[in-house]
Design a protein around this motif. Structure first.
Motif, PDB file in Angstrom:
ATOM      1  N   VAL A  82       0.880  -1.173  -0.088  1.00 32.88           N
ATOM      2  CA  VAL A  82      -0.057   0.057  -0.104  1.00 32.88           C
ATOM      3  C   VAL A  82       0.765   1.329  -0.075  1.00 32.88           C
ATOM      4  N   THR A  83       1.987   1.241   0.878  1.00 32.75           N
ATOM      5  CA  THR A  83       2.706   2.336   0.925  1.00 32.75           C
ATOM      6  C   THR A  83       3.531   2.694  -0.507  1.00 32.75           C
ATOM      7  N   ASP A  84       4.037   1.617  -0.918  1.00 29.49           N
ATOM      8  CA  ASP A  84       4.815   1.772  -2.242  1.00 29.49           C
ATOM      9  C   ASP A  84       3.567   2.230  -3.397  1.00 29.49           C
ATOM     10  N   ALA A  85       2.494   1.817  -3.245  1.00 38.12           N
ATOM     11  CA  ALA A  85       1.423   2.273  -4.346  1.00 38.12           C
ATOM     12  C   ALA A  85       1.068   3.779  -4.076  1.00 38.12           C
ATOM     13  N   ALA A  86       1.016   4.199  -2.880  1.00 31.82           N
ATOM     14  CA  ALA A  86       0.660   5.419  -2.382  1.00 31.82           C
ATOM     15  C   ALA A  86       1.924   6.388  -3.173  1.00 31.82           C
ATOM     16  N   LYS A  87       3.257   6.058  -2.826  1.00 29.51           N
ATOM     17  CA  LYS A  87       4.395   6.745  -3.430  1.00 29.51           C
ATOM     18  C   LYS A  87       4.245   6.995  -4.889  1.00 29.51           C
ATOM     19  N   ALA A  88       3.776   5.736  -5.514  1.00 28.70           N
ATOM     20  CA  ALA A  88       3.847   5.943  -7.038  1.00 28.70           C
ATOM     21  C   ALA A  88       2.688   6.594  -7.550  1.00 28.70           C
ATOM     22  N   GLY A  89       1.792   7.117  -6.602  1.00 30.84           N
ATOM     23  CA  GLY A  89       0.305   7.627  -7.057  1.00 30.84           C
ATOM     24  C   GLY A  89      -0.563   6.782  -7.635  1.00 30.84           C
ATOM     25  N   VAL A  90      -0.681   5.456  -7.374  1.00 34.74           N
ATOM     26  CA  VAL A  90      -1.272   4.505  -8.160  1.00 34.74           C
ATOM     27  C   VAL A  90      -2.359   3.889  -6.907  1.00 34.74           C
ATOM     28  N   SER A  91      -3.723   3.851  -7.385  1.00 37.60           N
ATOM     29  CA  SER A  91      -4.873   3.328  -6.459  1.00 37.60           C
ATOM     30  C   SER A  91      -4.688   1.857  -6.348  1.00 37.60           C
ATOM     31  N   ILE A  92      -5.153   1.016  -5.572  1.00 38.77           N
ATOM     32  CA  ILE A  92      -5.087  -0.338  -5.321  1.00 38.77           C
ATOM     33  C   ILE A  92      -6.524  -0.609  -5.115  1.00 38.77           C
ATOM     34  N   ALA A  93      -7.049  -1.846  -5.224  1.00 38.27           N
ATOM     35  CA  ALA A  93      -8.418  -2.536  -4.906  1.00 38.27           C
ATOM     36  C   ALA A  93      -8.136  -3.407  -3.959  1.00 38.27           C
ATOM     37  N   PRO A  94      -9.050  -3.947  -3.406  1.00 37.83           N
ATOM     38  CA  PRO A  94      -8.981  -5.137  -2.348  1.00 37.83           C
ATOM     39  C   PRO A  94      -8.651  -6.439  -2.840  1.00 37.83           C
ATOM     40  N   VAL A  95      -7.916  -7.260  -2.297  1.00 35.23           N
ATOM     41  CA  VAL A  95      -7.354  -8.590  -2.672  1.00 35.23           C
ATOM     42  C   VAL A  95      -8.786  -9.471  -2.730  1.00 35.23           C
ATOM     43  N   VAL A  96      -8.984 -10.154  -3.795  1.00 33.53           N
ATOM     44  CA  VAL A  96      -9.845 -11.040  -4.213  1.00 33.53           C
ATOM     45  C   VAL A  96      -9.378 -12.394  -3.891  1.00 33.53           C
ATOM     46  N   PRO A  97      -9.599 -13.193  -2.859  1.00 35.22           N
ATOM     47  CA  PRO A  97      -8.970 -14.727  -2.916  1.00 35.22           C
ATOM     48  C   PRO A  97      -9.441 -15.355  -3.757  1.00 35.22           C
ATOM     49  N   PHE A  98      -8.539 -16.349  -4.361  1.00 31.77           N
ATOM     50  CA  PHE A  98      -8.892 -17.311  -5.286  1.00 31.77           C
ATOM     51  C   PHE A  98     -10.271 -18.150  -4.929  1.00 31.77           C
ATOM     52  N   GLY A  99     -10.344 -18.535  -3.662  1.00 37.73           N
ATOM     53  CA  GLY A  99     -11.366 -19.427  -3.303  1.00 37.73           C
ATOM     54  C   GLY A  99     -12.706 -18.658  -3.118  1.00 37.73           C
ATOM     55  N   GLU A 100     -12.660 -17.382  -2.794  1.00 40.10           N
ATOM     56  CA  GLU A 100     -13.836 -16.607  -2.684  1.00 40.10           C
ATOM     57  C   GLU A 100     -14.648 -16.270  -4.470  1.00 40.10           C
ATOM     58  N   ALA A 101     -13.386 -16.072  -4.966  1.00 44.14           N
ATOM     59  CA  ALA A 101     -13.842 -15.781  -6.453  1.00 44.14           C
ATOM     60  C   ALA A 101     -14.574 -17.013  -6.964  1.00 44.14           C
ATOM     61  N   THR A 102     -13.789 -18.131  -7.015  1.00 43.54           N
ATOM     62  CA  THR A 102     -14.461 -19.461  -7.282  1.00 43.54           C
ATOM     63  C   THR A 102     -15.934 -19.745  -6.796  1.00 43.54           C
ATOM     64  N   ARG A 103     -16.077 -19.353  -5.513  1.00 45.24           N
ATOM     65  CA  ARG A 103     -17.457 -19.593  -5.035  1.00 45.24           C
ATOM     66  C   ARG A 103     -18.376 -18.622  -5.308  1.00 45.24           C
ATOM     67  N   THR A 104     -18.069 -17.469  -5.866  1.00 42.78           N
ATOM     68  CA  THR A 104     -18.912 -16.342  -6.420  1.00 42.78           C
ATOM     69  C   THR A 104     -19.294 -16.824  -7.771  1.00 42.78           C
ATOM     70  N   PHE A 105     -18.387 -17.257  -8.492  1.00 43.97           N
ATOM     71  CA  PHE A 105     -18.597 -17.686 -10.009  1.00 43.97           C
ATOM     72  C   PHE A 105     -19.491 -18.707  -9.896  1.00 43.97           C
ATOM     73  N   ALA A 106     -19.234 -19.841  -9.003  1.00 41.75           N
ATOM     74  CA  ALA A 106     -20.235 -20.867  -8.712  1.00 41.75           C
ATOM     75  C   ALA A 106     -21.690 -20.462  -8.587  1.00 41.75           C
ATOM     76  N   ARG A 107     -21.707 -19.636  -7.783  1.00 47.05           N
ATOM     77  CA  ARG A 107     -23.087 -18.696  -7.386  1.00 47.05           C
ATOM     78  C   ARG A 107     -23.739 -17.955  -8.694  1.00 47.05           C
ATOM     79  N   ILE A 108     -22.947 -17.251  -9.321  1.00 47.95           N
ATOM     80  CA  ILE A 108     -23.308 -16.681 -10.652  1.00 47.95           C
ATOM     81  C   ILE A 108     -23.832 -17.893 -11.446  1.00 47.95           C
ATOM     82  N   ALA A 109     -23.217 -19.074 -11.757  1.00 52.84           N
ATOM     83  CA  ALA A 109     -23.458 -19.938 -12.558  1.00 52.84           C
ATOM     84  C   ALA A 109     -24.935 -20.664 -12.227  1.00 52.84           C
TER      85      ALA A 109
END
Length: 473
Positions: free
Chosen positions: A4-31
């Motif tokens: 986060v600190t390095d990103a702030a120095k570079a002037g770049v925004s970041i988004a929350p990390v999406v764990p692979f397991g949570e993404a998998t469960r979410t796409f299973a729900r979408i399906a």
């Protein structure tokens, strides 16, 4: 914290990390919620990924949708693959794309077995009627939601109206509609770009959008400036290229092997060749190729009897997954009726699996080969304007599909009116199905007034339809 600190120095925004397991469960729900054809499926993805989870922003989602609309094959499945790729690159794309197909594949397989064994059953027919009525309301809700977001001004509304008229009245092919809209949007850079979103927001807005990475990784300065991902991250570019090559081999090697060992005339070789061709030319989704598939399956190959294609479409309409899954039903019956030395049910299952494989393997190829390039061009004004115009045209096309579906759900007979060399499908008023209309009204109230979810609405209409069919008289 260091990231986060390095990103702030570079002037770049970041988004929350999406764990692979949570993404998998979410796409299973979408399906599991992907009922109602492409309109409903895209709406479900938008609601969960953009509005609820906030993993992908609105502009990026529409940019991905526009690209998928240009590809042959089921756009909703390809959009799921693209979104998975955005979150976790190749692994995410494979998981999202496969999960999107899996529930529908299992449902169609089970229903194909029942259909082959028992045919029309009163209870099953009643359940299907309830599902169709609910799906119609869900599709109309999806058209309303997507249109509300995509048709931002009168120019967009005009393109949607022209696209609807072109395909419904004049029978203009879907690829020509898409190409014309894209050219109009591209030209809008010089004749009024902001109307199509081609130059709105300025360079600062594009830089800010480019710097937000949905997968939780910190965007590098090169990525934030719009540099192609294969330059800023060669490893990711090589992975996507390798995955595209693997998908190409996975698609074509089985086809070549069947032709080599069995030759033309064998039902499995014919299935592999025919549906591989369909995977390349299925622009516009299942409806756009339904007539051609029915003609070939019934008239040329003799896989289906007249009327069975619509039965298969009804099954695909009322199960989760892409509507193009109707091809799985065709493949099952084709092999079931020409089993050779195999048990017919086993032969049908093999035919269904083969059909599904050659239908969807190319979809992963298109996404992995094109997504890195499309992401790199997100800041291109002319391309953005072209894709925005295509989105507006697709809204008109999807509305036409909703009308087509409504005619076939609510009326048992559809006629054709010929005027000035044009042909227009119109319902026969006396063929209106009162029960279907009542069920649709019930579903519309649940969706638009009570704001019920997809599964609740489907269950309500199925129970109501079965209950109505059990009444005397």
């Amino acid at each position: 914290m260091q990231r986060v600190t390095d990103a702030a120095k570079a002037g770049v925004s970041i988004a929350p990390v999406v764990p692979f397991g949570e993404a998998t469960r979410t796409f299973a729900r979408i399906a599991c919620l992907s009922f109602g054809g492409p309109a409903g499926q895209i709406a479900v993805m938008h609601r969960i990924l953009v509005e609820e989870k906030r993993w992908i922003d609105e502009d990026r989602f529409l940019h991905a949708l526009n690209f998928c609309m240009l590809l042959p094959g089921p756009e909703a499945q390809q959009l799921a693959t693209y979104c998975g790729w955005l979150l976790h690159r190749v692994a995410g794309g494979l998981v999202a794309g496969l999960l999107f197909v899996l529930p529908g594949f299992l449902a169609i397989m089970a229903l194909s077995i029942v259909y082959a064994a028992y045919g029309e059953v009163g209870l099953v027919a009643a359940a299907l009627l309830g599902l169709k009525a609910a799906v119609l309301a869900i599709v109309l809700q999806a058209v309303s939601r997507i249109g509300g977001r995509a048709l931002k001004n009168r120019w967009m509304v005009g393109i949607a109206a022209l696209a609807f008229t072109a395909i419904s009245v004049f029978g203009v092919p879907f690829p020509l509609i898409v190409a014309s809209a894209g050219l109009l949007g591209f030209a809008s850079r010089w004749i009024g770009g902001p109307a199509f979103g081609g130059s709105k927001g300025g360079d600062a807005g594009r830089r800010d959008a480019a710097s937000r990475e949905p997968n939780g990784t910190v965007a590098t300065p090169a990525e934030a400036s719009g540099a192609p991902p294969w330059r800023s991250a060669p490893r990711e570019g090589r992975s996507a290229l390798f995955a595209a090559g693997a998908c190409l081999l996975a698609w074509l090697l089985p086809v070549a092997g069947l032709l080599l060992f069995f030759g033309r005339g064998n039902v499995y070789a014919e299935i592999a060749v025919f549906f591989s061709k369909m995977a390349v030319v299925t622009f516009g989704g299942a409806y756009a190729v339904l007539a051609y598939v029915a003609q070939e399956a019934v008239g040329t190959h003799g896989w289906l009897r007249p009327g069975e294609m619509l039965d298969g479409l009804g099954l695909a309409e009322t199960t989760p997954g892409p509507l193009i899954m109707v091809t799985q039903f065709v493949g099952y019956l084709a092999a079931f009726r020409a089993p050779g030395s195999l048990d017919p049910y086993l032969a049908g299952a093999l035919g269904a699996c083969l059909t599904t494989w050659v239908t969807f393997a190319p979809c992963f190829l298109w996404i992995f080969a094109g997504a890195p390039h499309v992401e790199a061009l997100r800041g291109n004004r002319a391309l953005s304007a072209a894709l925005s115009a295509i989105t507006a045209a697709v809204v008109g096309v999807i509305l036409n599909l909703a009308v087509w579906f409504a005619l076939h759900v609510l009326f048992s007979k559809i006629g054709t009116v010929h005027w000035a060399g044009l042909s227009l499908a119109v319902p026969v008023p006396s063929s209106l199905e009162p029960l279907a209309l009542a069920l649709f009204g019930l579903a519309a109230a649940a969706v638009f007034v009570l704001r019920w979810g997809v599964l609740s609405t489907l269950a309500l209409c199925v129970v109501a339809s079965i209950g109505a069919s059990a009444l005397p008289g």
